[in-house]
Scaffold this motif. Sequence first.
Motif, PDB file in Angstrom:
ATOM      1  N   VAL A 146       1.174  26.175  38.598  1.00  0.00           N
ATOM      2  CA  VAL A 146       0.130  26.952  37.916  1.00  0.00           C
ATOM      3  C   VAL A 146       0.201  26.691  36.417  1.00  0.00           C
ATOM      4  O   VAL A 146      -0.831  26.533  35.748  1.00  0.00           O
ATOM      5  CB  VAL A 146       0.295  28.453  38.212  1.00  0.00           C
ATOM      6  CG1 VAL A 146      -0.764  29.272  37.482  1.00  0.00           C
ATOM      7  CG2 VAL A 146       0.212  28.723  39.717  1.00  0.00           C
ATOM      8  N   CYS A 147       1.415  26.625  35.875  1.00  0.00           N
ATOM      9  CA  CYS A 147       1.588  26.329  34.444  1.00  0.00           C
ATOM     10  C   CYS A 147       1.019  24.956  34.106  1.00  0.00           C
ATOM     11  O   CYS A 147       0.358  24.785  33.072  1.00  0.00           O
ATOM     12  CB  CYS A 147       3.062  26.396  34.053  1.00  0.00           C
ATOM     13  SG  CYS A 147       3.806  28.032  34.198  1.00  0.00           S
ATOM     14  N   PHE A 148       1.288  23.962  34.946  1.00  0.00           N
ATOM     15  CA  PHE A 148       0.764  22.623  34.705  1.00  0.00           C
ATOM     16  C   PHE A 148      -0.766  22.609  34.791  1.00  0.00           C
ATOM     17  O   PHE A 148      -1.426  21.929  34.002  1.00  0.00           O
ATOM     18  CB  PHE A 148       1.347  21.631  35.703  1.00  0.00           C
ATOM     19  CG  PHE A 148       0.835  20.233  35.523  1.00  0.00           C
ATOM     20  CD1 PHE A 148       1.257  19.461  34.448  1.00  0.00           C
ATOM     21  CD2 PHE A 148      -0.085  19.690  36.404  1.00  0.00           C
ATOM     22  CE1 PHE A 148       0.778  18.173  34.259  1.00  0.00           C
ATOM     23  CE2 PHE A 148      -0.573  18.400  36.236  1.00  0.00           C
ATOM     24  CZ  PHE A 148      -0.141  17.636  35.158  1.00  0.00           C
ATOM     25  N   ALA A 149      -1.307  23.361  35.738  1.00  0.00           N
ATOM     26  CA  ALA A 149      -2.764  23.423  35.874  1.00  0.00           C
ATOM     27  C   ALA A 149      -3.404  24.010  34.614  1.00  0.00           C
ATOM     28  O   ALA A 149      -4.445  23.517  34.144  1.00  0.00           O
ATOM     29  CB  ALA A 149      -3.135  24.260  37.095  1.00  0.00           C
ATOM     30  N   ILE A 150      -2.782  25.029  34.041  1.00  0.00           N
ATOM     31  CA  ILE A 150      -3.305  25.632  32.813  1.00  0.00           C
ATOM     32  C   ILE A 150      -3.189  24.652  31.650  1.00  0.00           C
ATOM     33  O   ILE A 150      -4.122  24.492  30.852  1.00  0.00           O
ATOM     34  CB  ILE A 150      -2.547  26.941  32.497  1.00  0.00           C
ATOM     35  CG1 ILE A 150      -2.827  27.993  33.582  1.00  0.00           C
ATOM     36  CG2 ILE A 150      -2.943  27.479  31.118  1.00  0.00           C
ATOM     37  CD1 ILE A 150      -1.978  29.235  33.460  1.00  0.00           C
ATOM     38  N   LEU A 151      -2.032  23.974  31.546  1.00  0.00           N
ATOM     39  CA  LEU A 151      -1.843  22.992  30.481  1.00  0.00           C
ATOM     40  C   LEU A 151      -2.877  21.879  30.591  1.00  0.00           C
ATOM     41  O   LEU A 151      -3.463  21.456  29.577  1.00  0.00           O
ATOM     42  CB  LEU A 151      -0.426  22.410  30.568  1.00  0.00           C
ATOM     43  CG  LEU A 151      -0.067  21.326  29.552  1.00  0.00           C
ATOM     44  CD1 LEU A 151      -0.016  21.907  28.141  1.00  0.00           C
ATOM     45  CD2 LEU A 151       1.275  20.672  29.916  1.00  0.00           C
ATOM     46  N   SER A 152      -3.125  21.403  31.808  1.00  0.00           N
ATOM     47  CA  SER A 152      -4.094  20.325  32.015  1.00  0.00           C
ATOM     48  C   SER A 152      -5.513  20.774  31.703  1.00  0.00           C
ATOM     49  O   SER A 152      -6.331  19.979  31.211  1.00  0.00           O
ATOM     50  CB  SER A 152      -4.017  19.826  33.464  1.00  0.00           C
ATOM     51  OG  SER A 152      -2.740  19.296  33.742  1.00  0.00           O
ATOM     52  N   ALA A 153      -5.811  22.037  31.982  1.00  0.00           N
ATOM     53  CA  ALA A 153      -7.145  22.551  31.670  1.00  0.00           C
ATOM     54  C   ALA A 153      -7.358  22.655  30.166  1.00  0.00           C
ATOM     55  O   ALA A 153      -8.455  22.380  29.654  1.00  0.00           O
ATOM     56  CB  ALA A 153      -7.341  23.912  32.330  1.00  0.00           C
TER      57      ALA A 153
END
Length: 454
Positions: free
Chosen positions: A165-172
């Motif tokens: 989830v953290c990576f998804a937010i960073l990528s967004a």
Amino acid sequence: MIGPFPLEVFWLIELLLVIAVIFIAFKRPIYEAMAIAFAFTIVMTGRYDLFWSKLLAPSTSGLFYIIVGFLVFAYILGQTRVVDKLINVILAAVGGLPGGAGYVSLFGSSALATMTGTGPGNVAATGVFTIPAMIKSGFPRPLAATVEMSASMMGNQVGPGLNLVCFAILSALYPDQYSLSTFWLGLYAVFGWLIVQRWLTLIGFCKYYKVKPIPKEERPKLLDSLKQGWKALLIPVLILGPIVIDSVFKNTLIARFGEEGAKAFSGSVLLFTVGLCTVYVIIIGRNFIPGGFNLSGIFTMFRDSLKGVVPVSATIYLAYAIALVFKEVQMDEVIKSWFLAFGLGKFGWALMVVAFTAFLGMILPGSSQVAILGGAIISTGAAVGIDPFLVAVVLPALTGVMEGMTPPLALAMYTAMGIAKSKFWETAKLAYVWIFSHFIVTLLLLTGILPIFR
């Protein structure tokens, strides 16, 4: 806005006070406090339309059922006495070292937690082995509980779930700037520093309490314990096997079953694992089932497990329901604006975020904190000059790792307390030593004093 504080900050403070008063002052169970807190959240926010939808929504969370499954599994391990055979192997192998059982808990539970990613569930799965072993080797019961608690919560740093989830937010926030493999290495770098911190803390505790090796005459012989417990030693293989297949052979699974099939496999692998292990334990421990190896005895054993499983499960369920309400009222945007309004530098921002997330961990699960505030924390860290990649890889340590240790929520601590049969205040005092040292390490990571190589 009330003075310098947004109304939403006061909501969080009021919610914590409600939980603390019910749990500490009125001495009601934590799940009752969380039930009242959910109703209070609805009234406080004025969003009565969210009551039923958010109350029912956690029932669709796979993580919730995984934790329930591992809690039941832990109970059955104890009832069938399979855990006794595992403890004998541990004691035979490391009982001769000062504090040896504590090191088994630290490294063994941390390693397993990286595969499961479930703090309270991991305490239930491994604590039934390690906590009695520590107590038998001279650890005070509260210390045994907190050693296992701090080790098991490490799964939220590199285990499946929260970090994605953290990576998804960073990528967004920063599209196409970071790869998942690089991000994963960063997560493990943070994990390494946290292992060092826990190892040093454990050494200090062992010296303070003068934990000694178990006398030779009280330790089982290694060959005898292996002969009696080899079947029980297959349990870690059954737990790790499906998880390793899912992790290492991801491309093979996609080629064989397609993207959706591989995703479905990943989503169900832990539920399958805990079910498989439960059946296996019933079979190898069938001679010790209290009611006998028959349908009646097995049913009675599962029924009796509800006494310990339901309170913890209800607490987790209601915590997620509260988080969903906060997400609906867009608390993340409000908190982001509030952080930036302070005009803090790197150190001031890092200190504020570490303290704020430690506070939130008292009432909200780590995944909920990330879902509600992850974007605000990463973007405000970048705004004060901290590498957003660094913030993102430390974020699981700030939220998911911390939340299982900070009362009154502290689900990993409660689970460990139940196994260790330790009292709340004695355990909480020692828990805050682990919490404070964890606090310091995450602060040093965010400020760049402890390096993250990538």
